[in-house]
Motif scaffolding. Structure first.
Motif, PDB file in Angstrom:
ATOM      1  N   CYS A  13       0.828  -1.207   0.000  1.00 56.09           N
ATOM      2  CA  CYS A  13       0.000   0.000   0.000  1.00 56.09           C
ATOM      3  C   CYS A  13       0.860   1.253   0.000  1.00 56.09           C
ATOM      4  O   CYS A  13       0.524   2.244  -0.609  1.00 56.09           O
ATOM      5  CB  CYS A  13      -0.938  -0.002   1.200  1.00 56.09           C
ATOM      6  N   ARG A  14       2.015   1.177   0.658  1.00 55.99           N
ATOM      7  CA  ARG A  14       2.862   2.365   0.701  1.00 55.99           C
ATOM      8  C   ARG A  14       3.483   2.653  -0.649  1.00 55.99           C
ATOM      9  O   ARG A  14       3.596   3.779  -1.067  1.00 55.99           O
ATOM     10  CB  ARG A  14       3.955   2.175   1.744  1.00 55.99           C
ATOM     11  N   LEU A  20       1.461   7.523  -6.565  1.00 59.35           N
ATOM     12  CA  LEU A  20       0.398   8.522  -6.668  1.00 59.35           C
ATOM     13  C   LEU A  20       0.865   9.865  -6.121  1.00 59.35           C
ATOM     14  O   LEU A  20       0.561  10.910  -6.675  1.00 59.35           O
ATOM     15  CB  LEU A  20      -0.818   8.067  -5.866  1.00 59.35           C
ATOM     16  N   GLY A  21       1.620   9.777  -5.027  1.00 54.41           N
ATOM     17  CA  GLY A  21       2.104  10.992  -4.390  1.00 54.41           C
ATOM     18  C   GLY A  21       2.944  11.831  -5.327  1.00 54.41           C
ATOM     19  O   GLY A  21       2.809  13.049  -5.382  1.00 54.41           O
ATOM     20  N   ARG A  24       0.732  13.578  -7.692  1.00 52.11           N
ATOM     21  CA  ARG A  24       0.032  14.705  -7.073  1.00 52.11           C
ATOM     22  C   ARG A  24       0.969  15.887  -6.883  1.00 52.11           C
ATOM     23  O   ARG A  24       0.595  17.028  -7.089  1.00 52.11           O
ATOM     24  CB  ARG A  24      -0.534  14.278  -5.725  1.00 52.11           C
ATOM     25  N   LEU A  25       2.198  15.579  -6.470  1.00 52.64           N
ATOM     26  CA  LEU A  25       3.172  16.647  -6.277  1.00 52.64           C
ATOM     27  C   LEU A  25       3.434  17.361  -7.598  1.00 52.64           C
ATOM     28  O   LEU A  25       3.529  18.591  -7.656  1.00 52.64           O
ATOM     29  CB  LEU A  25       4.467  16.061  -5.722  1.00 52.64           C
ATOM     30  N   ALA A  27       1.321  17.645  -9.955  1.00 49.18           N
ATOM     31  CA  ALA A  27       0.136  18.457 -10.245  1.00 49.18           C
ATOM     32  C   ALA A  27       0.223  19.798  -9.524  1.00 49.18           C
ATOM     33  O   ALA A  27      -0.109  20.844 -10.086  1.00 49.18           O
ATOM     34  CB  ALA A  27      -1.126  17.710  -9.806  1.00 49.18           C
TER      35      ALA A  27
ATOM     36  N   THR B  86      -4.698  16.486  -2.921  1.00 53.72           N
ATOM     37  CA  THR B  86      -3.253  16.620  -3.097  1.00 53.72           C
ATOM     38  C   THR B  86      -2.515  17.101  -1.855  1.00 53.72           C
ATOM     39  O   THR B  86      -1.296  17.176  -1.863  1.00 53.72           O
ATOM     40  CB  THR B  86      -2.936  17.588  -4.254  1.00 53.72           C
ATOM     41  N   SER B  89       0.533  15.050  -0.366  1.00 56.22           N
ATOM     42  CA  SER B  89       1.793  15.142  -1.093  1.00 56.22           C
ATOM     43  C   SER B  89       2.510  16.431  -0.749  1.00 56.22           C
ATOM     44  O   SER B  89       3.733  16.465  -0.628  1.00 56.22           O
ATOM     45  CB  SER B  89       1.530  15.092  -2.597  1.00 56.22           C
ATOM     46  N   TYR B 143      -6.272  27.634  -4.787  1.00 54.61           N
ATOM     47  CA  TYR B 143      -5.670  26.305  -4.642  1.00 54.61           C
ATOM     48  C   TYR B 143      -4.417  26.375  -3.773  1.00 54.61           C
ATOM     49  O   TYR B 143      -4.207  25.518  -2.899  1.00 54.61           O
ATOM     50  CB  TYR B 143      -5.356  25.747  -6.025  1.00 54.61           C
ATOM     51  N   PRO B 172      -6.752   1.448   2.238  1.00 53.05           N
ATOM     52  CA  PRO B 172      -6.471   2.891   2.171  1.00 53.05           C
ATOM     53  C   PRO B 172      -7.699   3.715   1.793  1.00 53.05           C
ATOM     54  O   PRO B 172      -7.972   4.743   2.404  1.00 53.05           O
ATOM     55  CB  PRO B 172      -5.392   2.963   1.098  1.00 53.05           C
TER      56      PRO B 172
ATOM     57  N   PRO C  77      -0.046  -5.495   3.057  1.00 50.80           N
ATOM     58  CA  PRO C  77      -0.273  -4.191   3.682  1.00 50.80           C
ATOM     59  C   PRO C  77      -0.954  -4.358   5.031  1.00 50.80           C
ATOM     60  O   PRO C  77      -1.528  -5.413   5.327  1.00 50.80           O
ATOM     61  CB  PRO C  77      -1.186  -3.476   2.684  1.00 50.80           C
TER      62      PRO C  77
END
Lengths: 303, 265, 252
Positions: A13-14, A20-21, A24-25, A27, B86, B89, B143, B172, C77
Motif C-alpha cells: 500500500c505504501r 500517486l504521491g 500529485r506533487l 500536479a 493533493t 503530497s 488552490y 487505504p 499491507p
C-alpha cells in the motif's frame, strides 16, 4: 540486502501511495508553479520587446525607462512605507489587545474572539469605500463637523483620504489587518504556551507587564515572523484600498502597474511588465527570507 | 478574581468592536437608500429605494451578484476538492521549504503583478476576457491557499488514526472515506469558506483577466464609484458583505478542531 | 531463538529495520504461542515501538519474515495482516460514538446490524462499558477510553494483538484494574498478544511468556524464572530495594 530486495519488502500500500504521491506533487507544481513561471517568462519577453503587438526586437528601452525614472523608486519606497506602517500599527494594536489575555485562564480550545472575526468579512474594496464615505472631505464625519460648526468648507476637514503620506491607506489597512493579527497571535500564544511561560516568568519575579514584554511579545513575534512577512508584502502590494483612498501621487505599486498596463496606447505596457517584474523580484526575495526564518513548533514522531 | 474584573472590560471591548463594524455598515445602508444627500447635510434630504429595486431589474447589479456567486462557488469547490486530494503530497514533500515559498508567492506578489503576468498567457490561450479565465486565475490563488491550510491535516495524530484504521482492516480508500473525511470535515468547510472569499473579494484579477468584459460585484462597485453613483456603490458593498457574514455566523457553530490550529506550512 | 516452532500463533524470523542507515532492529527472532501473551520489557528508545509497528506493517520498511498462524504476512499491507496495533494513546475516532468505535472494524467488513450487535454487545458488557454506548469519546475518562480502544481491537478478532504501553498514561489504580481486565479478557477470549511495557510489575502481571528488548535486539526467556533471573531485567534490584526499605535502619 540489495536495495531492490528492500524495495520488494516494502508494504504494497505504501509503494502505490508513493507513486500517486509523485503524480500529485507534480500536479501542484504544474498548477501553481507553471502559471507563475510562464507569466514571468512572458513578462520578461514583453518587457524587452521580444513579444507583444508593438515589439520591434530586443530592446531594453522599457527597463531603462523604469529603472531611470524617479517615479519608480518613489513608488517602491512609498509601497513599502505604507505596507510597513500598516503592519506596524496593526501589530502594536494587536499586542496591546492581547497584553491582558495571557493572564486570563481561557477555556481550553475556545476563545471569545468572535467579534474579532467581524472585520474579516469586509472585502478591501468595501473597506476603501467606507473609508471614503466616513473620513473623506465630504464624508459623514466632515458633514457632522460642519453641523457642529467646527469647519466651514469640505477642505477644512483634516481628512486622511488622498493624503500624500498615505495616512488614509495606512489607517484603513491597519483596521482591516488588526483582527487577523489578534486571532493569529491568540492562536500562536496557545500553541507556544505563552500563558504558562508568562506564569513561569511571574513566579521568577516578573511583573505582568514585564512578563508580557520579555516573554510573550518576543516569542509571539518570532513565531509569527513568516506570517508577518507575507502580510507585509500583501499590504505593500495591495490594490483596492490604495486605488480608492490613495493620492494621485505618490501611488502604490499596484496602482502604478495597473495605470501603465491599462492605458489606451499600448506603448507603456513594456514598462508595466518591467515594473511588475522588478517588484516581483524584490517581493520573492523578501518572501523567501521571511518564510525561512519560520519557527517550527517541535514535531513529535510519536503521537 | 482577575476574570471577574476582566468581564465588564471584555464586554465593553466586544461592544466597541461590534460598533466599529456596525457603524460603516449603517452608513452604507443610509447611502444605499439616499435619494439626495448634498454637502453639508448631516443626513440625506430625500430617501429612495431605487438601488435595491435595481437589484432585480436591468441595471446589472443583480446579474453581477449572481456572476460573483457562481465564480466564487466554482473556485471554492475546485480548490477545496483538489486541495484535499493533493494536500498529503504537499505536506510530505521532500522539498517542503521550496514548496512553501511557491505556495505563498501568489499572496506575497501583488494581485496586480499576478494579474498582469497571467493576462498575457491567458490572452494567448483565449481565456482573457472570459469568465472561465477569471475562474482559473482565482482558482490558482485559492488552490495555493487550500494547500497551505489543508496540509495542516497531515499531522502525527491523523496518521495514527489512519494507521489504527488500517490495522483494524481498513483499506487505504476506506481509511480516507471512513476516517479522514469525517476528521477533516471542519477544516474542509473552513477551506471552502476561505477560498470562496478569496474569489468573492477579488478585484484585481477580475479587472485584469476579465478585461472589463467580466462584470462582478467588486468591479461594479468601482464603476459605480467612478460614475459618482454612491447609492449603487453602497448597495454593491452591502451585497459584498452578505455572504461573508452568513459564513461567519454559520462558522460559529463549527467547532474548531485541533487540526485547524496547526497549518502545515 | 524460538525453542520450538509453534503450530499456530506468531513467528518472527530475522526481522530488521534501519532508518537513515542506522539499524533500529537487528535480526529479531521470536515466537508467540497461540492464545498466549508475550510480555516484553524495554526502556524507551530500545526499539519496542519500532518492532510493533513493523509487525503491524506500519511505517518503516522492514526485512525478515513474519508468520501469523503459518501464513506469511510480511509482504501484506497493514489492513490485510490480521494484526491489530493498540497505541499508547487510545486514539478513538472523534467523529464516532463509543459503540461505533467498537463496531468500526466490523462495519469495514460490511456486516449487518444484527451480526455486529451479537459481537459488540457482549464485548461492551465484558469491558464494563454498559451505558456509555452513545457517548462522545471526548467525554470519557482515560481508563474508559482505553477500554473502548481495547474493545475496538477485540471486535475484529485479531490473529495477533499488539499493545504498545497501553496503560502508561493511566493512574496507578486504573492501571491495575486494566491489567486485571486484560488478563481476564485475554484468557477468556484466547487472544494471542504481545504486550510491550517499560514497567517491570506490569510485565510480570500480564505475561505468559517473557522477553526483553535492548538496543534493537530481542531476548526471549524460557519461563518466568529465567526472566527474573536475568539481572538486566532489574528484578533482583527491585527485590533488594524493597527488602532494604522494609528493614528498620540500624542504630549504633
Amino acid at each position: 540486502m540489495t536495495s531492490s530486495n528492500t524495495e520488494r519488502r516494502r508494504p504494497a500500500c505504501r509503494r502505490r501511495a508513493d507513486g500517486l504521491g509523485i503524480a500529485r506533487l507534480a500536479a501542484i507544481w504544474l498548477l501553481i508553479g507553471g502559471p507563475l513561471l510562464l507569466s514571468a517568462a512572458f513578462m520578461v519577453a514583453y518587457s524587452v520587446g521580444l513579444t507583444g503587438l508593438l515589439a520591434h526586437g530586443l530592446s531594453f528601452a522599457a527597463w531603462a525607462k523604469v529603472l531611470g525614472d524617479r517615479v519608480t523608486w518613489v513608488t517602491l519606497g512609498f509601497s513599502f512605507w505604507v505596507g510597513g506602517a500598516s503592519l506596524g500599527v496593526s501589530m502594536l494594536g494587536a499586542l496591546i489587545v492581547l497584553a491582558r489575555r495571557p493572564a486570563r485562564a481561557a477555556p481550553p480550545g475556545r476563545s471569545d474572539l468572535t467579534p474579532w472575526f467581524l472585520p474579516i468579512a469586509v472585502p478591501p474594496m468595501v473597506a476603501g469605500l467606507t473609508a471614503v464615505l466616513w473620513l473623506g472631505n465630504a464624508g459623514a464625519l466632515a458633514r457632522w463637523a460642519y453641523a457642529l460648526g467646527w469647519i466651514r468648507r469640505p477642505a477644512d476637514f483634516p481628512s486622511p483620504i488622498y493624503s500624500t503620506g498615505g495616512l488614509g491607506i495606512i489607517v484603513t489597512q491597519a483596521a482591516l489587518v488588526l483582527p487577523f493579527l489578534v486571532v493569529l497571535f491568540d492562536r500562536l500564544s496557545r500553541v507556544h504556551r505563552i500563558r504558562e511561560l508568562g506564569e513561569a516568568a511571574r513566579t521568577l519575579g516578573a511583573s505582568p507587564l514585564a512578563a508580557w514584554i520579555r516573554v510573550g511579545v518576543p516569542l509571539l513575534l518570532r513565531a509569527a515572523t513568516p506570517t508577518l512577512g507575507v502580510y507585509f508584502l500583501a499590504l505593500s502590494g495591495a490594490f483596492e484600498i490604495p486605488l480608492l483612498v490613495g493620492a494621485t501621487y505618490p501611488t502604490m505599486l499596484s496602482v502604478r502597474v495597473a495605470q501603465l498596463f491599462g492605458q489606451f496606447d499600448l506603448s507603456t505596457r513594456p514598462q508595466a511588465y518591467a515594473l511588475a517584474l522588478l517588484y516581483a523580484l524584490v517581493a520573492s526575495v523578501c518572501a523567501a527570507v521571511a518564510l525561512r526564518v519560520r519557527a517550527r513548533p517541535p514535531r513529535t514522531e510519536r503521537v | 478574581m482577575r476574570a471577574e474584573r476582566a468581564r465588564p472590560l471584555r464586554r465593553s471591548a466586544t461592544l466597541a468592536l461590534t460598533a466599529a463594524f456596525l457603524a460603516p455598515v449603517a452608513l452604507l445602508l443610509v447611502w444605499s437608500f439616499a435619494g439626495r444627500w448634498p454637502w453639508p447635510a448631516p443626513l440625506p434630504s430625500r430617501w429612495r429605494a431605487s438601488a435595491w429595486i435595481d437589484l432585480a431589474g436591468t441595471g446589472g447589479l443583480g446579474a453581477a451578484a449572481l456572476r460573483s456567486l457562481g465564480i466564487a462557488t466554482t473556485v471554492a469547490f475546485a480548490a477545496t476538492g483538489l486541495g484535499f486530494v493533493t494536500c498529503r503530497s504537499a505536506a510530505e514533500a521532500r522539498s517542503r521549504d521550496v514548496l512553501r515559498l511557491l505556495l505563498h508567492l501568489p499572496f506575497a506578489l501583488s494581485p496586480v503583478v499576478l494579474g498582469v503576468g497571467l493576462e498575457y498567457s491567458f490572452l494567448r490561450a483565449g481565456l482573457a476576457g472570459r469568465t472561465a479565465g477569471v475562474v482559473l486565475a482565482q482558482g490558482m490563488l485559492a488552490y495555493a491557499y487550500a494547500l497551505i491550510l489543508l496540509s495542516g491535516l497531515w499531522n502525527a495524530r491523523t496518521r495514527a488514526y489512519l494507521e489504527g484504521a488500517a490495522t483494524l482492516g481498513a483499506a487505504p480508500r476506506q481509511g480516507w472515506v471512513l476516517v479522514l473525511l469525517p476528521i477533516a470535515r471542519p477544516l474542509l468547510v473552513l477551506c471552502f469558506v476561505q477560498t470562496f472569499l478569496i474569489s468573492w473579494f477579488d478585484y484585481a484579477l477580475v479587472l485584469l483577466i476579465g478585461g472589463g468584459r467580466v462584470v462582478t460585484l467588486t468591479t461594479s462597485l468601482y464603476q459605480f464609484l467612478l460614475s459618482g453613483d454612491l447609492r449603487l456603490a453602497a448597495a454593491s458593498a452591502l451585497l459584498l458583505l452578505l455572504p461573508p457574514l452568513v459564513a461567519l455566523a454559520a462558522h460559529r457553530h463549527l467547532r474548531p478542531t485541533a487540526f485547524a490550529a496547526d497549518p502545515g506550512f | 531463538m524460538p525453542d520450538r516452532a509453534p503450530s499456530r500463533g506468531l513467528r518472527v524470523t530475522g526481522l530488521a529495520v534501519s532508518r537513515g542507515g542506522r539499524a533500529i532492529l537487528r535480526g529479531v527472532d521470536f515466537a508467540v504461542e497461540h492464545r498466549s501473551t508475550l510480555a516484553m520489557i524495554g526502556a524507551s528508545g530500545s526499539g519496542k515501538t519500532t518492532l510493533l509497528r513493523a509487525l503491524a506493517g506500519l511505517g518503516d520498511v522492514a526485512e525478515g519474515g513474519i508468520e501469523v498462524d503459518r501464513r506469511r504476512v510480511d509482504r501484506l499491507p497493514a489492513h490485510r495482516r490480521g494484526i491489530v496495533y493498540l497505541n499508547q494513546e487510545p486514539l478513538l475516532f472523534p467523529h464516532l460514538d463509543v459503540r461505533d468505535n467498537v463496531a468500526f472494524g466490523l462495519r469495514l467488513r460490511r456486516w449487518d446490524a444484527a451480526r455486529i450487535a451479537a459481537v459488540v454487545d457482549p464485548l461492551i458488557a465484558a469491558l464494563g462499558l454498559q451505558g456509555l454506548d452513545a457517548r462522545d469519546p471526548a467525554t470519557l475518562s482515560g481508563g474508559e477510553r482505553q477500554r473502548v480502544a481495547f474493545g475496538r481491537a477485540l471486535a475484529v478478532e485479531p490473529a495477533v494483538l499488539l499493545l504498545d504501553e497501553p496503560f502508561a498514561s493511566l493512574d496507578p489504580a486504573t492501571r491495575l484494574s486494566m491489567q486485571t481486565l486484560f488478563r481476564q479478557v485475554a484468557g477468556s477470549r484466547g487472544i494471542t498478544a504481545i504486550f510491550v511495557t517499560h514497567d517491570l510489575k506490569e510485565c510480570l502481571r500480564v505475561g505468559d511468556r517473557f522477553a526483553a528488548i535492548r538496543d534493537g535486539a530481542c531476548r526471549l526467556y524460557a519461563d518466568r524464572a529465567a526472566f527474573c533471573a536475568d539481572p538486566a531485567n532489574g528484578v533482583a534490584d527491585e527485590v533488594a530495594f524493597w527488602e532494604a526499605a522494609a528493614t528498620p535502619p540500624r542504630r549504633d
